[in-house]
Write a protein that holds these residues in place. Structure first.
Motif, PDB file in Angstrom:
ATOM      1  N   LEU A  91      14.678 -21.776  31.414  1.00 39.75           N
ATOM      2  CA  LEU A  91      13.688 -22.887  31.609  1.00 39.75           C
ATOM      3  C   LEU A  91      13.713 -23.888  30.191  1.00 39.75           C
ATOM      4  CD1 LEU A  91      10.892 -21.020  33.250  1.00 39.75           C
ATOM      5  CD2 LEU A  91      12.792 -22.075  34.167  1.00 39.75           C
ATOM      6  N   MET A  92      13.990 -23.153  28.966  1.00 45.05           N
ATOM      7  CA  MET A  92      13.812 -23.720  27.733  1.00 45.05           C
ATOM      8  C   MET A  92      15.118 -24.822  27.819  1.00 45.05           C
ATOM      9  SD  MET A  92      11.041 -23.335  26.208  1.00 45.05           S
ATOM     10  CE  MET A  92      11.544 -24.190  24.830  1.00 45.05           C
ATOM     11  N   LEU A  93      16.128 -24.226  28.136  1.00 46.65           N
ATOM     12  CA  LEU A  93      17.437 -24.966  28.383  1.00 46.65           C
ATOM     13  C   LEU A  93      17.506 -26.229  29.192  1.00 46.65           C
ATOM     14  CD1 LEU A  93      20.509 -25.266  27.483  1.00 46.65           C
ATOM     15  CD2 LEU A  93      21.015 -23.797  29.135  1.00 46.65           C
ATOM     16  N   ALA A  94      16.736 -25.932  30.311  1.00 44.97           N
ATOM     17  CA  ALA A  94      16.366 -26.976  31.277  1.00 44.97           C
ATOM     18  C   ALA A  94      15.501 -28.211  30.756  1.00 44.97           C
ATOM     19  CB  ALA A  94      15.912 -26.432  32.464  1.00 44.97           C
ATOM     20  N   GLY A  95      14.549 -27.530  30.116  1.00 41.34           N
ATOM     21  CA  GLY A  95      13.501 -28.545  29.497  1.00 41.34           C
ATOM     22  C   GLY A  95      14.496 -29.673  28.292  1.00 41.34           C
ATOM     23  N   MET A  96      15.194 -28.864  27.495  1.00 40.30           N
ATOM     24  CA  MET A  96      15.735 -29.467  26.454  1.00 40.30           C
ATOM     25  C   MET A  96      16.796 -30.604  26.704  1.00 40.30           C
ATOM     26  SD  MET A  96      16.146 -26.572  23.874  1.00 40.30           S
ATOM     27  CE  MET A  96      17.314 -27.091  22.608  1.00 40.30           C
ATOM     28  N   VAL A  97      17.645 -30.145  28.074  1.00 43.39           N
ATOM     29  CA  VAL A  97      18.497 -31.089  28.446  1.00 43.39           C
ATOM     30  C   VAL A  97      17.899 -32.418  29.277  1.00 43.39           C
ATOM     31  CG1 VAL A  97      20.353 -31.342  30.186  1.00 43.39           C
ATOM     32  CG2 VAL A  97      20.359 -29.276  28.791  1.00 43.39           C
ATOM     33  N   ALA A  98      16.771 -32.022  29.891  1.00 48.67           N
ATOM     34  CA  ALA A  98      16.066 -33.020  30.688  1.00 48.67           C
ATOM     35  C   ALA A  98      15.477 -34.123  29.415  1.00 48.67           C
ATOM     36  CB  ALA A  98      14.972 -32.530  31.515  1.00 48.67           C
ATOM     37  N   SER A  99      15.000 -33.403  28.533  1.00 50.30           N
ATOM     38  CA  SER A  99      14.557 -34.514  27.355  1.00 50.30           C
ATOM     39  C   SER A  99      15.802 -35.168  26.740  1.00 50.30           C
ATOM     40  CB  SER A  99      13.886 -33.629  26.308  1.00 50.30           C
ATOM     41  OG  SER A  99      13.343 -34.200  25.309  1.00 50.30           O
ATOM     42  N   LEU A 100      16.564 -34.781  26.536  1.00 55.25           N
ATOM     43  CA  LEU A 100      17.737 -35.743  25.929  1.00 55.25           C
ATOM     44  C   LEU A 100      18.205 -36.739  27.088  1.00 55.25           C
ATOM     45  CD1 LEU A 100      19.876 -32.895  24.402  1.00 55.25           C
ATOM     46  CD2 LEU A 100      18.484 -34.574  23.400  1.00 55.25           C
ATOM     47  N   PRO A 111       9.134 -30.793  26.781  1.00 54.25           N
ATOM     48  CA  PRO A 111      10.166 -29.616  27.360  1.00 54.25           C
ATOM     49  C   PRO A 111       9.173 -28.360  27.176  1.00 54.25           C
ATOM     50  CG  PRO A 111      10.820 -30.427  25.314  1.00 54.25           C
ATOM     51  CD  PRO A 111       9.852 -31.351  25.764  1.00 54.25           C
ATOM     52  N   PHE A 112       8.748 -27.950  25.988  1.00 52.94           N
ATOM     53  CA  PHE A 112       7.984 -26.550  25.644  1.00 52.94           C
ATOM     54  C   PHE A 112       7.039 -26.522  26.612  1.00 52.94           C
ATOM     55  CE2 PHE A 112      10.063 -27.831  21.645  1.00 52.94           C
ATOM     56  CZ  PHE A 112      11.114 -26.714  21.618  1.00 52.94           C
ATOM     57  N   THR A 113       6.022 -27.465  26.681  1.00 54.79           N
ATOM     58  CA  THR A 113       4.929 -27.207  27.661  1.00 54.79           C
ATOM     59  C   THR A 113       5.355 -27.038  28.977  1.00 54.79           C
ATOM     60  OG1 THR A 113       3.599 -28.587  25.953  1.00 54.79           O
ATOM     61  CG2 THR A 113       2.716 -28.230  28.283  1.00 54.79           C
ATOM     62  N   SER A 114       6.443 -27.880  29.287  1.00 57.52           N
ATOM     63  CA  SER A 114       6.843 -27.757  30.781  1.00 57.52           C
ATOM     64  C   SER A 114       7.285 -26.308  31.235  1.00 57.52           C
ATOM     65  CB  SER A 114       7.669 -28.898  31.069  1.00 57.52           C
ATOM     66  OG  SER A 114       7.465 -30.224  30.781  1.00 57.52           O
ATOM     67  N   ALA A 115       8.118 -25.918  30.311  1.00 60.86           N
ATOM     68  CA  ALA A 115       8.784 -24.562  30.515  1.00 60.86           C
ATOM     69  C   ALA A 115       7.519 -23.387  30.530  1.00 60.86           C
ATOM     70  CB  ALA A 115       9.761 -24.203  29.239  1.00 60.86           C
ATOM     71  N   ILE A 116       6.743 -23.564  29.597  1.00 56.85           N
ATOM     72  CA  ILE A 116       5.643 -22.595  29.734  1.00 56.85           C
ATOM     73  C   ILE A 116       4.759 -22.455  30.776  1.00 56.85           C
ATOM     74  CG2 ILE A 116       3.586 -21.578  28.202  1.00 56.85           C
ATOM     75  CD1 ILE A 116       6.289 -21.164  27.260  1.00 56.85           C
ATOM     76  N   LEU A 117       4.573 -23.688  31.223  1.00 54.62           N
ATOM     77  CA  LEU A 117       3.725 -24.047  32.447  1.00 54.62           C
ATOM     78  C   LEU A 117       4.326 -23.531  33.824  1.00 54.62           C
ATOM     79  CD1 LEU A 117       1.042 -25.443  33.951  1.00 54.62           C
ATOM     80  CD2 LEU A 117       2.662 -27.249  34.026  1.00 54.62           C
ATOM     81  N   MET A 129      12.117 -27.587  38.282  1.00 56.44           N
ATOM     82  CA  MET A 129      10.521 -28.176  38.070  1.00 56.44           C
ATOM     83  C   MET A 129      10.449 -28.425  36.613  1.00 56.44           C
ATOM     84  SD  MET A 129       9.079 -25.084  40.476  1.00 56.44           S
ATOM     85  CE  MET A 129       7.151 -25.327  39.863  1.00 56.44           C
ATOM     86  N   VAL A 130      11.012 -27.554  35.773  1.00 59.64           N
ATOM     87  CA  VAL A 130      10.980 -28.003  34.369  1.00 59.64           C
ATOM     88  C   VAL A 130      11.444 -28.961  33.878  1.00 59.64           C
ATOM     89  CG1 VAL A 130      11.472 -27.029  32.113  1.00 59.64           C
ATOM     90  CG2 VAL A 130      10.622 -25.522  33.576  1.00 59.64           C
ATOM     91  N   GLY A 131      12.863 -29.459  34.491  1.00 61.75           N
ATOM     92  CA  GLY A 131      13.557 -30.690  34.169  1.00 61.75           C
ATOM     93  C   GLY A 131      12.636 -31.623  34.570  1.00 61.75           C
ATOM     94  N   PHE A 132      12.320 -31.973  36.026  1.00 60.09           N
ATOM     95  CA  PHE A 132      11.539 -33.229  36.473  1.00 60.09           C
ATOM     96  C   PHE A 132      10.382 -33.342  35.612  1.00 60.09           C
ATOM     97  CE2 PHE A 132      10.099 -36.258  39.248  1.00 60.09           C
ATOM     98  CZ  PHE A 132      11.331 -36.743  39.995  1.00 60.09           C
ATOM     99  N   LEU A 133       9.456 -32.409  35.522  1.00 56.67           N
ATOM    100  CA  LEU A 133       8.453 -32.545  34.955  1.00 56.67           C
ATOM    101  C   LEU A 133       8.528 -33.042  33.374  1.00 56.67           C
ATOM    102  CD1 LEU A 133       5.199 -32.689  34.853  1.00 56.67           C
ATOM    103  CD2 LEU A 133       5.339 -30.137  34.072  1.00 56.67           C
ATOM    104  N   THR A 134       9.694 -32.394  32.704  1.00 51.92           N
ATOM    105  CA  THR A 134       9.986 -32.991  31.480  1.00 51.92           C
ATOM    106  C   THR A 134      10.498 -34.321  31.301  1.00 51.92           C
ATOM    107  OG1 THR A 134      10.553 -30.782  30.594  1.00 51.92           O
ATOM    108  CG2 THR A 134      11.368 -32.525  29.334  1.00 51.92           C
ATOM    109  N   GLY A 135      11.172 -34.755  32.319  1.00 50.50           N
ATOM    110  CA  GLY A 135      11.674 -36.121  32.493  1.00 50.50           C
ATOM    111  C   GLY A 135      10.537 -37.112  32.297  1.00 50.50           C
ATOM    112  N   VAL A 136       9.272 -36.672  33.055  1.00 48.08           N
ATOM    113  CA  VAL A 136       8.146 -37.464  33.129  1.00 48.08           C
ATOM    114  C   VAL A 136       7.333 -37.678  31.840  1.00 48.08           C
ATOM    115  CG1 VAL A 136       5.727 -37.889  34.430  1.00 48.08           C
ATOM    116  CG2 VAL A 136       8.012 -37.336  35.778  1.00 48.08           C
TER     117      VAL A 136
END
Length: 202
Positions: A151-160, A131-137, A120-127
């Motif tokens: 969750l933060m790791l998933a967001g950072m990887v998805a952002s890259l 990443p930080f907002t997605s992880a907290i959400l 969920m964090v990764g896909f939302l970050t991709g859109v």
């Protein structure tokens, strides 16, 4: 998903007749109705039921095609101009991806929940590229604060990964598209003013 939506918007810019828009909306409706009837009705809606079922029940795993349906659904619904957006569908698409992968790997319930939340964090970050907002959400959906690192790791990887796909976020592209439309409408009004806007004494 974002790239497909933007390309459809770009294609629709060539529509000059009202019936073209009507045919497009009708075609998208038929496609979604067909997918819901012949494959799975969960292609419709925001996907809240899917997320709730995957996180809070024993029915955690999804069929392999469910992530595809949750991606195709917003593509056709959002490009018609219908309400719904892509925020909630992005969460549900990420959840189904995590659930599908968990089923392939036969993970335990705890690890499955973690992979679903990370999806969920990764896909939302991709859109959204946040990443930080997605992880907290997503973290607010669970009381297990010890998963914040994952969750933060998933967001950072998805952002890259998203930066490799496109330097601008989906919402940035929409913003510039709307600005171009506004500028184009203003230019058209200046080139072809309304008769009542013309001073009769001139």
């Amino acid at each position: 998903m974002s790239k497909c939506i933007l390309r459809l918007f770009k294609w629709k810019e060539g529509f000059r007749l009202t019936r073209q828009h009507v045919f497009y909306v009708a075609g998208c409706a038929l496609i979604l109705a067909g997918l819901a009837f012949f494959i799975d009705e969960r292609v419709l809606g925001s996907g809240k039921q899917l997320m709730t079922s995957a996180l809070f029940t024993n029915n955690k795993y999804n069929s392999w095609y469910m992530p595809l349906l949750r991606i195709v659904g917003p593509v056709f619904s959002f490009t018609t101009g219908a309400s719904g957006g892509v925020f909630a569908p992005a969460l549900s698409a990420g959840a189904t991806i995590g659930a599908a992968i968990s089923g392939w790997l036969h993970l335990a319930a705890t690890n499955t929940n973690l992979l679903i939340l990370s999806g969920m964090v990764g896909f939302l970050t991709g859109v959204t590229r946040t990443p930080f907002t997605s992880a907290i959400l997503v973290l607010e959906m669970t009381d297990r604060h010890n998963v914040i690192f994952h969750l933060m790791l998933a967001g950072m990887v998805a952002s890259l990964v998203a930066m490799i796909v496109d330097r601008r976020s989906f919402y940035d592209h929409l913003k510039y598209q709307y600005l171009r439309e506004i500028v184009g409408e203003n230019d058209a009004e200046l080139s072809h003013p309304h008769p009542e806007a013309v001073d009769p004494d001139e």
